[in-house]
Design a protein around this motif. Structure first.
Motif, PDB file in Angstrom:
ATOM      1  N   LYS A 142       0.826  -1.210   0.000  1.00  0.00           N
ATOM      2  CA  LYS A 142       0.000   0.000   0.000  1.00  0.00           C
ATOM      3  C   LYS A 142       0.858   1.257   0.000  1.00  0.00           C
ATOM      4  N   ASP A 143       1.966   1.234   0.720  1.00  0.00           N
ATOM      5  CA  ASP A 143       2.758   2.436   0.973  1.00  0.00           C
ATOM      6  C   ASP A 143       3.538   2.923  -0.239  1.00  0.00           C
ATOM      7  N   ILE A 144       4.138   1.999  -1.013  1.00  0.00           N
ATOM      8  CA  ILE A 144       5.084   2.447  -2.041  1.00  0.00           C
ATOM      9  C   ILE A 144       4.469   2.554  -3.437  1.00  0.00           C
ATOM     10  N   GLY A 145       3.294   1.980  -3.651  1.00  0.00           N
ATOM     11  CA  GLY A 145       2.661   2.049  -4.962  1.00  0.00           C
ATOM     12  C   GLY A 145       1.515   3.036  -4.989  1.00  0.00           C
ATOM     13  N   ASP A 146       0.997   3.315  -6.200  1.00  0.00           N
ATOM     14  CA  ASP A 146      -0.105   4.275  -6.349  1.00  0.00           C
ATOM     15  C   ASP A 146       0.207   5.524  -5.533  1.00  0.00           C
ATOM     16  N   SER A 147       1.404   6.084  -5.775  1.00  0.00           N
ATOM     17  CA  SER A 147       1.995   7.042  -4.845  1.00  0.00           C
ATOM     18  C   SER A 147       1.708   8.506  -5.136  1.00  0.00           C
ATOM     19  N   LEU A 148       1.122   8.826  -6.299  1.00  0.00           N
ATOM     20  CA  LEU A 148       0.813  10.216  -6.622  1.00  0.00           C
ATOM     21  C   LEU A 148      -0.546  10.557  -6.024  1.00  0.00           C
ATOM     22  N   SER A 149      -0.531  11.212  -4.870  1.00  0.00           N
ATOM     23  CA  SER A 149      -1.756  11.519  -4.153  1.00  0.00           C
ATOM     24  C   SER A 149      -2.646  12.468  -4.961  1.00  0.00           C
ATOM     25  N   PHE A 150      -3.939  12.236  -4.914  1.00  0.00           N
ATOM     26  CA  PHE A 150      -4.900  13.073  -5.632  1.00  0.00           C
ATOM     27  C   PHE A 150      -5.160  14.337  -4.813  1.00  0.00           C
ATOM     28  N   LEU A 151      -4.528  15.432  -5.210  1.00  0.00           N
ATOM     29  CA  LEU A 151      -4.643  16.740  -4.543  1.00  0.00           C
ATOM     30  C   LEU A 151      -4.218  16.684  -3.074  1.00  0.00           C
ATOM     31  N   GLY A 152      -3.501  15.627  -2.700  1.00  0.00           N
ATOM     32  CA  GLY A 152      -3.061  15.493  -1.316  1.00  0.00           C
ATOM     33  C   GLY A 152      -4.132  15.008  -0.367  1.00  0.00           C
ATOM     34  N   ILE A 153      -5.276  14.549  -0.903  1.00  0.00           N
ATOM     35  CA  ILE A 153      -6.405  14.156  -0.040  1.00  0.00           C
ATOM     36  C   ILE A 153      -6.939  12.769  -0.370  1.00  0.00           C
ATOM     37  N   ILE A 269      -2.428 -13.326  -3.569  1.00  0.00           N
ATOM     38  CA  ILE A 269      -1.154 -12.752  -4.007  1.00  0.00           C
ATOM     39  C   ILE A 269      -1.403 -11.520  -4.869  1.00  0.00           C
ATOM     40  N   ALA A 270      -0.620 -10.473  -4.647  1.00  0.00           N
ATOM     41  CA  ALA A 270      -0.689  -9.277  -5.495  1.00  0.00           C
ATOM     42  C   ALA A 270       0.722  -8.811  -5.841  1.00  0.00           C
ATOM     43  N   THR A 271       0.892  -8.380  -7.087  1.00  0.00           N
ATOM     44  CA  THR A 271       2.153  -7.804  -7.550  1.00  0.00           C
ATOM     45  C   THR A 271       1.833  -6.542  -8.335  1.00  0.00           C
ATOM     46  N   ARG A 272       2.553  -5.464  -8.046  1.00  0.00           N
ATOM     47  CA  ARG A 272       2.254  -4.195  -8.718  1.00  0.00           C
ATOM     48  C   ARG A 272       3.537  -3.462  -9.105  1.00  0.00           C
ATOM     49  N   LEU A 273       3.521  -2.904 -10.305  1.00  0.00           N
ATOM     50  CA  LEU A 273       4.607  -2.045 -10.795  1.00  0.00           C
ATOM     51  C   LEU A 273       4.082  -0.627 -10.917  1.00  0.00           C
ATOM     52  N   THR A 274       4.820   0.319 -10.336  1.00  0.00           N
ATOM     53  CA  THR A 274       4.465   1.739 -10.371  1.00  0.00           C
ATOM     54  C   THR A 274       5.579   2.520 -11.053  1.00  0.00           C
ATOM     55  N   ALA A 275       5.206   3.430 -11.938  1.00  0.00           N
ATOM     56  CA  ALA A 275       6.179   4.299 -12.605  1.00  0.00           C
ATOM     57  C   ALA A 275       5.654   5.731 -12.584  1.00  0.00           C
ATOM     58  N   GLN A 276       6.456   6.643 -12.038  1.00  0.00           N
ATOM     59  CA  GLN A 276       6.073   8.055 -11.971  1.00  0.00           C
ATOM     60  C   GLN A 276       7.149   8.901 -12.657  1.00  0.00           C
ATOM     61  N   TYR A 277       6.689   9.913 -13.403  1.00  0.00           N
ATOM     62  CA  TYR A 277       7.603  10.776 -14.141  1.00  0.00           C
ATOM     63  C   TYR A 277       7.223  12.226 -13.890  1.00  0.00           C
ATOM     64  N   LYS A 278       8.212  13.012 -13.462  1.00  0.00           N
ATOM     65  CA  LYS A 278       8.001  14.439 -13.260  1.00  0.00           C
ATOM     66  C   LYS A 278       8.404  15.144 -14.548  1.00  0.00           C
ATOM     67  N   ALA A 279       7.424  15.388 -15.404  1.00  0.00           N
ATOM     68  CA  ALA A 279       7.686  15.920 -16.743  1.00  0.00           C
ATOM     69  C   ALA A 279       8.268  17.327 -16.688  1.00  0.00           C
ATOM     70  N   THR A 280       7.734  18.153 -15.797  1.00  0.00           N
ATOM     71  CA  THR A 280       8.241  19.506 -15.573  1.00  0.00           C
ATOM     72  C   THR A 280       8.174  19.776 -14.081  1.00  0.00           C
ATOM     73  N   ALA A 287       1.725   5.799 -13.650  1.00  0.00           N
ATOM     74  CA  ALA A 287       0.976   4.640 -14.112  1.00  0.00           C
ATOM     75  C   ALA A 287       1.236   3.472 -13.172  1.00  0.00           C
ATOM     76  N   ASN A 288       0.203   2.654 -12.954  1.00  0.00           N
ATOM     77  CA  ASN A 288       0.297   1.447 -12.141  1.00  0.00           C
ATOM     78  C   ASN A 288      -0.306   0.275 -12.905  1.00  0.00           C
ATOM     79  N   ILE A 289       0.296  -0.890 -12.773  1.00  0.00           N
ATOM     80  CA  ILE A 289      -0.282  -2.110 -13.320  1.00  0.00           C
ATOM     81  C   ILE A 289      -0.126  -3.219 -12.291  1.00  0.00           C
ATOM     82  N   SER A 290      -1.197  -3.987 -12.048  1.00  0.00           N
ATOM     83  CA  SER A 290      -1.213  -4.969 -10.965  1.00  0.00           C
ATOM     84  C   SER A 290      -1.817  -6.281 -11.430  1.00  0.00           C
ATOM     85  N   ARG A 291      -1.373  -7.369 -10.791  1.00  0.00           N
ATOM     86  CA  ARG A 291      -2.008  -8.678 -10.945  1.00  0.00           C
ATOM     87  C   ARG A 291      -2.444  -9.142  -9.557  1.00  0.00           C
TER      88      ARG A 291
END
Length: 412
Positions: A142-153, A269-280, A287-291
């Motif tokens: 839970k802690d390290i994936g889906d990490s871009l908070s929506f407006l901080g709330i 069982i759950a496995t998830r890959l998270t990728a975040q990019y700071k474009a500017t 993006a997140n993808i999970s099984r």
């Protein structure tokens, strides 16, 4: 366990009043929190009609749910109050601790009605070799994936994507991988070259076997330049996240006794890959993808054996001065299943998706107003939900949820 809400409030008040005295003796104690009540308009509607069949795991729908939510409510969202501190033990070693509770801004209640410090609460040690903590806190998954908070709330709010990204369409909290766990021990390595690892074990504390209701959660993160990556993996032992949510005739779980049938076991069982990019400087995308995979063994012929599903999400945030705009979308597919003995298993109608839109305006570094909206769509046999405490009537199969909220947030 303390169950009287008045007692909980009194204890919290006494603790808070005593904190200044504690802070005098230990200068690094911090009182912190976030309050964000919101005026929420919500509706749940469109449940699948009784008599509808065609999905093996769900079976024929006996009675649809009525529109169990339709109105305007004042919600406290995930408002919280916490206390944390450290003590130097020599060299790089220090003791760390935290006590955190939920706060009902709308009604003044503390905790979750049954415990005082219901949120991340722990004590531990930190130093050059990493960190160890013991207590109740979010799993690594839970802690390290889906990490871009929506407006901080988004934590605990209906704009969180966890209802789709971390739960299957068969539904139920037992099948969720968006968890905070009791009786937990965690080790976090030091960061090396941008990489950092974490592993956590939560004891089931059940007298019915060493693996009952326990879990293991771990992951690796990388952070460097504009990039953030996280790979997380979690296993639940004998949660029976599959059987507890399928038709009773297929289930390997005794719902009266609250345990698996004799000779059965379950590994979710759950496995998830998270990728975040700071474009500017002002724009981030993630993006997140999970099984998600629910395996059970030892069941009789024709009983549930396996269900797996794939989920994904995309999230974008853009800042323009005091204004932040954000949008996210999450989706889960029908998945596939198998029964003991190889009988045909149909999972049609378990897919769904969630669209979130929002904007905030900062009045200061700590205070903002925000407007958010969400549409969660369930296919005919799915029952994902983001209604939170408004979900007092149960979500019907195929029921969609529409929510809009105007809120005020203050962080201290």
């Amino acid at each position: 366990m303390i169950r009287n809400k008045k007692t909980l409030i009194a204890m919290a008040a006494a603790f808070a009043c005593g904190m200044p005295l504690l802070a005098q003796a230990q200068s690094n104690v911090t009182i912190y929190g976030k309050l964000y009540p919101q005026l929420n308009s919500a509706r749940a509607y469109g449940a699948t009609a009784a008599g509808t069949g065609g999905n093996t795991l769900v079976g024929t729908i006996s009675s649809p749910a009525a529109d169990n939510v339709d109105g305007t409510f004042l919600e406290s969202s995930n408002s919280r109050l916490g206390f944390r501190g450290t003590e130097s033990l020599g060299g790089s070693l220090k003791a760390i601790w935290q006590l955190e509770m939920g706060v009902g801004v709308d009604n003044g209640l503390g905790g979750d009605g049954s415990r005082l410090f219901s949120r991340n609460t722990f004590v531990g040690l930190s130093g050059n070799a990493g960190m160890v903590k013991i207590g109740r806190f979010d799993t690594v998954y839970k802690d390290i994936g889906d990490s871009l908070s929506f407006l901080g709330i988004s934590s605990g709010n209906f704009v969180s994507s966890s209802a789709v990204l971390s739960k299957p369409g068969i539904g139920g909290s037992a099948s969720s991988f968006h968890l905070r766990r009791d009786n937990a021990i965690l080790y976090e390595s030091p960061a090396v070259g941008g990489f950092q690892g974490q592993v956590m074990y939560s004891l089931g504390e059940s007298g019915r076997g060493s693996r009952k209701n326990s879990l293991v959660s771990g992951g690796i993160t990388y952070e460097g330049g504009p990039f953030y990556f996280a790979l997380a993996h979690e296993r639940h032992y004998d949660f029976f996240g599959g059987s507890r949510n399928v038709a009773r005739a297929l289930s390997n779980y005794d719902r009266t006794l609250g345990r698996g049938l004799p000779g059965t076991s379950a590994t979710d069982i759950a496995t998830r890959l998270t990728a975040q990019y700071k474009a500017t400087k002002n724009t981030k995308v993630e993006a997140n993808i999970s099984r998600l995979d629910y395996d059970e063994e030892g069941g009789a012929a024709g009983r549930f054996e396996n269900y797996h599903t794939d989920t994904w999400s995309i999230n974008g945030q853009h800042k323009m001065g005091a204004v932040v705009l954000q949008a996210s979308y999450a989706s889960g597919d029908d998945g596939s299943c198998s029964l003991v003995g190889g009988a045909a298993c149909n999972t049609s109608g378990l897919g769904g998706g969630q669209l979130n839109l929002g904007a905030s305006y900062s009045l200061s570094k700590r205070t903002m107003v925000y407007l958010i909206g969400s549409k969660l769509r369930n296919e005919a046999f799915a029952n994902r939900s983001n209604l939170g405490e408004l979900n007092d009537g149960g979500v019907g199969r195929g029921q969609d949820m529409r929510q809009v909220a105007l809120g005020l947030s203050h962080t201290f």
